[in-house]
Design an enzyme around this catalytic site. Sequence first.
Site, PDB file in Angstrom:
ATOM      1  N   TYR A   1      12.184  -2.637   2.408  1.00 28.31           N
ATOM      2  CA  TYR A   1      11.938  -3.951   1.815  1.00 28.31           C
ATOM      3  C   TYR A   1      13.241  -4.753   1.767  1.00 28.31           C
ATOM      4  CZ  TYR A   1      10.718  -7.207  -2.006  1.00 28.31           C
ATOM      5  OH  TYR A   1      10.517  -8.305  -2.786  1.00 28.31           O
TER       6      TYR A   1
ATOM      7  N   ASN B   1       1.878  -2.830  -7.717  1.00 26.83           N
ATOM      8  CA  ASN B   1       3.101  -2.033  -7.586  1.00 26.83           C
ATOM      9  C   ASN B   1       4.104  -2.383  -8.671  1.00 26.83           C
ATOM     10  OD1 ASN B   1       2.704  -0.463  -5.210  1.00 26.83           O
ATOM     11  ND2 ASN B   1       2.807  -2.362  -4.027  1.00 26.83           N
TER      12      ASN B   1
ATOM     13  N   PRO C   1      10.848   6.903  -5.981  1.00 28.09           N
ATOM     14  CA  PRO C   1      11.878   6.939  -4.937  1.00 28.09           C
ATOM     15  C   PRO C   1      12.391   5.537  -4.619  1.00 28.09           C
ATOM     16  CG  PRO C   1       9.974   8.232  -4.276  1.00 28.09           C
ATOM     17  CD  PRO C   1       9.594   7.514  -5.528  1.00 28.09           C
TER      18      PRO C   1
HETATM   19  N1  UDP Z   1       7.989   0.483 -13.210  1.00 24.38           N
HETATM   20  C1  UDP Z   1       7.312   1.463 -13.940  1.00 24.38           C
HETATM   21  N2  UDP Z   1       5.958   1.594 -13.739  1.00 24.38           N
HETATM   22  C2  UDP Z   1       5.249   0.822 -12.873  1.00 24.38           C
HETATM   23  C3  UDP Z   1       5.943  -0.174 -12.140  1.00 24.38           C
HETATM   24  C4  UDP Z   1       7.306  -0.314 -12.325  1.00 24.38           C
HETATM   25  O1  UDP Z   1       7.921   2.192 -14.739  1.00 24.38           O
HETATM   26  O2  UDP Z   1       4.018   1.007 -12.732  1.00 24.38           O
HETATM   27  C5  UDP Z   1       9.443   0.301 -13.431  1.00 24.38           C
HETATM   28  C6  UDP Z   1      10.299   0.505 -12.188  1.00 24.38           C
HETATM   29  O3  UDP Z   1      10.677   1.859 -12.065  1.00 24.38           O
HETATM   30  C7  UDP Z   1      11.490  -0.422 -12.482  1.00 24.38           C
HETATM   31  C8  UDP Z   1      10.857  -1.572 -13.282  1.00 24.38           C
HETATM   32  O4  UDP Z   1       9.634  -1.044 -13.824  1.00 24.38           O
HETATM   33  O5  UDP Z   1      12.441   0.230 -13.315  1.00 24.38           O
HETATM   34  C9  UDP Z   1      10.531  -2.805 -12.453  1.00 24.38           C
HETATM   35  O6  UDP Z   1       9.772  -2.406 -11.310  1.00 24.38           O
HETATM   36  P1  UDP Z   1       9.057  -3.477 -10.366  1.00 24.38           P
HETATM   37  O7  UDP Z   1       8.335  -2.705  -9.311  1.00 24.38           O
HETATM   38  O8  UDP Z   1       8.258  -4.444 -11.173  1.00 24.38           O
HETATM   39  O9  UDP Z   1      10.258  -4.313  -9.724  1.00 24.38           O
HETATM   40  P2  UDP Z   1      11.510  -3.842  -8.823  1.00 24.38           P
HETATM   41  O10 UDP Z   1      12.717  -4.130  -9.644  1.00 24.38           O
HETATM   42  O11 UDP Z   1      11.357  -2.405  -8.502  1.00 24.38           O
HETATM   43  O12 UDP Z   1      11.424  -4.717  -7.632  1.00 24.38           O
END
Ligand code: UDP
Length: 203
Positions: A12, A65, A160
Site C-alpha cells: 500500500y 479494515n 502484520p
Molecule cells: N486497529 C485495530 N482493530 C481493527 C482495525 C484497526 O486494533 O479492526 C488498529 C490498528 O492496529 C492501528 C489503528 O487501529 O493501530 C488504526 O488502524 P487503521 O487500519 O484504521 O489505520 P492505519 O493507520 O493502519 O492505516
Amino acid sequence: EQTPRLPATSPYGNTKQMCEDILRDVVAATAASEGVVKGIALRYFNPIGAHESGLLGEDPNGIPNNLMPYITQVAEGKREFLNVYGDDYDTVDGTGVRDYIHVVDLAKGHLAALDYAMAHTGSEAVNLGTGRGSSVLEVLRSFEKACDKEIPYKIVERRPGDIATCYADTKKAKELLGWEAHHMLDEMTADGWNFTRKNPNGL
Ligand code: UDP
C-alpha cells in the site's frame, strides 16, 4: 516530509510512493512549458468522522479494515466485538497510536492546498494531520461516549505491517498552506456516530 520514504514492507505504501513520484515527475517535465502542472501530494494521516450535518459520511461495504468503521459497526450491532490488534506496543496503553483527523479539517486542507497551487509553481508533499496521536483504546472510549454504549473488544495478535506510533509533523502545512486541523477526537467520533445514527443503512 523530510523523512525518507521506505515502504519496503507495505505494498500500500509502495503505491503511495509511486503516485507521488509520478506527480513530481509530471511537474518537473512540464516546468519549462507553458502548460505548467503544479503538484501537491497531500499525505493523509487517519481521516475519520463525518460532516456535522450528518448528511455526508462513510458507510463501507463488507468487513471494514479500518478502526473507526469497524467500531461503528460494532456499535450498530452489525458485528459482535472489535479486534484490537495488539496491546504490547510501546505506547500509552500498549495499543497502536495514530493521528486521527476530522474529515472536514482534511477537506479544508485540500482547499488550502488549491489556493497555494494557484499562486505557486513546482511540487510539494505536505502532511495533513493534527500532530496528536490517540491509541486504539482512546478512540474506543471516545466512541463509547459519543454513542452512549459499551463497545465490546478482544485483544488479539498484532496485525502484520502495523507500527506502534504514527503521527504528523504539522509545521509545513501551517507554514506553507496556512492550514491546521481544529477538531478534536471527541468531535470526530460524535460526528461519525451522528452520521451513522441518521443513516443506518448508508446513503
Ligand atoms: N486497529 C485495530 N482493530 C481493527 C482495525 C484497526 O486494533 O479492526 C488498529 C490498528 O492496529 C492501528 C489503528 O487501529 O493501530 C488504526 O488502524 P487503521 O487500519 O484504521 O489505520 P492505519 O493507520 O493502519 O492505516
